[in-house]
Motif scaffolding. Structure first.
Motif, mmCIF file in Angstrom:
data_model
loop_
_atom_site.group_PDB
_atom_site.id
_atom_site.type_symbol
_atom_site.label_atom_id
_atom_site.label_comp_id
_atom_site.label_asym_id
_atom_site.label_seq_id
_atom_site.Cartn_x
_atom_site.Cartn_y
_atom_site.Cartn_z
ATOM 1 N N LYS A 142 0.817 -1.215 0.000
ATOM 2 C CA LYS A 142 0.000 0.000 0.000
ATOM 3 C C LYS A 142 0.844 1.255 0.000
ATOM 4 C CE LYS A 142 -3.874 2.203 2.340
ATOM 5 N NZ LYS A 142 -4.854 2.134 3.452
ATOM 6 N N TYR A 143 1.861 1.300 0.861
ATOM 7 C CA TYR A 143 2.716 2.485 0.962
ATOM 8 C C TYR A 143 4.152 2.169 0.555
ATOM 9 C CZ TYR A 143 -1.176 4.347 3.720
ATOM 10 O OH TYR A 143 -2.414 4.771 4.144
ATOM 11 N N ARG A 144 4.307 1.248 -0.384
ATOM 12 C CA ARG A 144 5.643 0.773 -0.733
ATOM 13 C C ARG A 144 6.553 1.895 -1.209
ATOM 14 N NH1 ARG A 144 6.183 -4.709 -4.000
ATOM 15 N NH2 ARG A 144 5.835 -5.440 -1.869
ATOM 16 N N LEU A 145 6.105 2.691 -2.176
ATOM 17 C CA LEU A 145 6.947 3.765 -2.718
ATOM 18 C C LEU A 145 7.296 4.804 -1.650
ATOM 19 C CD1 LEU A 145 8.405 5.075 -5.072
ATOM 20 C CD2 LEU A 145 6.243 6.151 -5.757
ATOM 21 N N PRO A 146 6.314 5.289 -0.867
ATOM 22 C CA PRO A 146 6.673 6.234 0.208
ATOM 23 C C PRO A 146 7.634 5.626 1.219
ATOM 24 C CG PRO A 146 4.315 6.313 -0.216
ATOM 25 C CD PRO A 146 4.846 5.144 -0.986
ATOM 26 N N LEU A 147 7.475 4.334 1.545
ATOM 27 C CA LEU A 147 8.355 3.704 2.519
ATOM 28 C C LEU A 147 9.777 3.568 1.983
ATOM 29 C CD1 LEU A 147 6.010 0.912 3.965
ATOM 30 C CD2 LEU A 147 6.873 2.937 5.168
ATOM 31 N N VAL A 148 9.906 3.240 0.701
ATOM 32 C CA VAL A 148 11.234 3.166 0.091
ATOM 33 C C VAL A 148 11.884 4.553 0.098
ATOM 34 C CG1 VAL A 148 12.491 2.790 -2.071
ATOM 35 C CG2 VAL A 148 10.760 1.146 -1.343
ATOM 36 N N SER A 149 11.101 5.569 -0.241
ATOM 37 C CA SER A 149 11.621 6.939 -0.242
ATOM 38 C C SER A 149 12.042 7.341 1.165
ATOM 39 C CB SER A 149 10.550 7.908 -0.765
ATOM 40 O OG SER A 149 10.160 7.567 -2.084
ATOM 41 N N TYR A 150 11.228 6.979 2.143
ATOM 42 C CA TYR A 150 11.530 7.308 3.535
ATOM 43 C C TYR A 150 12.822 6.638 3.975
ATOM 44 C CZ TYR A 150 10.707 7.985 8.544
ATOM 45 O OH TYR A 150 10.826 8.330 9.863
ATOM 46 N N ASN A 151 13.012 5.382 3.573
ATOM 47 C CA ASN A 151 14.237 4.671 3.930
ATOM 48 C C ASN A 151 15.464 5.341 3.319
ATOM 49 O OD1 ASN A 151 15.939 2.234 4.748
ATOM 50 N ND2 ASN A 151 16.150 2.183 2.537
ATOM 51 N N LEU A 152 15.346 5.798 2.084
ATOM 52 C CA LEU A 152 16.476 6.460 1.437
ATOM 53 C C LEU A 152 16.881 7.728 2.191
ATOM 54 C CD1 LEU A 152 15.480 6.090 -2.335
ATOM 55 C CD2 LEU A 152 17.189 4.766 -1.060
ATOM 56 N N VAL A 153 15.881 8.402 2.761
ATOM 57 C CA VAL A 153 16.175 9.631 3.500
ATOM 58 C C VAL A 153 16.772 9.331 4.869
ATOM 59 C CG1 VAL A 153 15.165 11.694 4.546
ATOM 60 C CG2 VAL A 153 14.415 10.963 2.282
ATOM 61 N N ILE A 154 16.140 8.420 5.626
ATOM 62 C CA ILE A 154 16.650 8.155 6.980
ATOM 63 C C ILE A 154 18.010 7.457 6.936
ATOM 64 C CG2 ILE A 154 14.348 8.084 7.967
ATOM 65 C CD1 ILE A 154 14.595 5.047 8.172
ATOM 66 N N SER A 155 18.302 6.783 5.843
ATOM 67 C CA SER A 155 19.646 6.207 5.688
ATOM 68 C C SER A 155 20.684 7.325 5.666
ATOM 69 C CB SER A 155 19.736 5.386 4.391
ATOM 70 O OG SER A 155 18.886 4.254 4.448
ATOM 71 N N GLY A 156 20.303 8.449 5.078
ATOM 72 C CA GLY A 156 21.182 9.610 5.083
ATOM 73 C C GLY A 156 21.373 10.159 6.484
ATOM 74 N N SER A 157 20.284 10.203 7.264
ATOM 75 C CA SER A 157 20.372 10.666 8.652
ATOM 76 C C SER A 157 21.335 9.802 9.452
ATOM 77 C CB SER A 157 18.987 10.644 9.319
ATOM 78 O OG SER A 157 18.123 11.596 8.757
ATOM 79 N N PHE A 158 21.214 8.482 9.273
ATOM 80 C CA PHE A 158 22.064 7.562 10.036
ATOM 81 C C PHE A 158 23.527 7.702 9.618
ATOM 82 C CE2 PHE A 158 23.980 3.645 11.460
ATOM 83 C CZ PHE A 158 23.302 3.350 12.635
ATOM 84 N N ALA A 159 23.779 7.755 8.317
ATOM 85 C CA ALA A 159 25.153 7.854 7.814
ATOM 86 C C ALA A 159 25.823 9.139 8.302
ATOM 87 C CB ALA A 159 25.162 7.793 6.293
ATOM 88 N N LEU A 160 25.098 10.251 8.223
ATOM 89 C CA LEU A 160 25.648 11.522 8.690
ATOM 90 C C LEU A 160 25.802 11.515 10.206
ATOM 91 C CD1 LEU A 160 23.600 13.923 6.394
ATOM 92 C CD2 LEU A 160 26.077 13.595 6.321
ATOM 93 N N GLY A 161 24.854 10.855 10.899
ATOM 94 C CA GLY A 161 24.941 10.758 12.348
ATOM 95 C C GLY A 161 26.195 10.024 12.789
#
Length: 223
Positions: A142-161
């Motif tokens: 149902k929310y596959r595309l938004p969830l994939v997009s969200y993961n791509l963003v939070i992966s950036g948060s974690f890497a920078l963190g």
């Protein structure tokens, strides 16, 4: 870190938030409390670190200290705070606000870090690929595309963190750990969706989430 009386009171507020309001809010998720009641306590949980950040933002705007990332991170937390509330009413809209909040966080973390290292890129690529595969394989369509997009963003948060933590500067380390905590909270939330949630599992996830926001708000106490 500039403590003084104000700083001590803020630290007490953070402790009350983590050890009182977060457990109470979590309990209300399972005791059939009204949505309004739950939203009040959820608002308090995120409201305490947000107020601290707003104070830091106002100080930066009135008397600039060359730390524009405080303003950026405050905007990110505002978006997350609104997303927290909207999520309980309109899931998709709340999720979009969280996505926007994390995008702003990524911008703020980048400004704090001032550079992108090879380690940052490697961590990002690993998390982005693994998260995308797991999302496509395990979570609903149902929310596959938004969830994939969200993961791509939070992966950036974690890497920078992680990169901020590696600087070994106290202010950077606290914010970096906070950013990583937010992502860990999302991972735990995803796990709970798959295996089932209960008070203990939900509390652990929320401790990471609100604890992460509190750690990010510590930047307001550094001069």
């Amino acid at each position: 870190m500039n403590l003084g009386i104000t700083g001590i009171l803020i630290c007490i507020a953070w402790a009350i938030d983590m050890f009182l309001f977060v457990p109470v809010y979590t309990h209300k998720k399972y005791d059939h409390s009204s949505r309004t009641n739950k939203l009040i306590f959820k608002g308090i949980c995120i409201g305490i670190p947000l107020v601290v950040m707003i104070i830091g933002m106002v100080k930066e705007l009135v008397t600039p200290t060359g730390r524009p990332f405080i303003v950026i991170m405050t905007v990110g937390m505002m978006l997350c705070a609104v997303g927290d509330i909207v999520l309980e009413i309109k899931f998709f809209r709340g999720g979009c606000l969280f996505l926007a909040g994390h995008l702003v966080y990524v911008a703020g973390l980048y400004v704090m870090l001032e550079k992108i290292t090879v380690v940052t890129v490697i961590i990002y690529l690993l998390l982005a690929v693994i998260g995308t595969v797991l999302t496509l394989d395990l979570l609903g369509k149902k929310y596959r595309l938004p969830l994939v997009s969200y993961n791509l963003v939070i992966s950036g948060s974690f890497a920078l963190g992680v990169s901020l933590i590696s600087t070994q500067e106290p202010a950077n380390m606290l914010v970096g750990i906070g950013a990583c905590f937010l992502v860990i909270s999302d991972w735990l939330l995803g796990r709970n969706k798959l295996v089932g949630s209960n008070f203990r599992r939900s509390l652990i996830s929320l401790i990471f989430y609100f604890g992460g926001q509190i750690l990010i708000s510590t930047i307001a106490l550094f001069s």
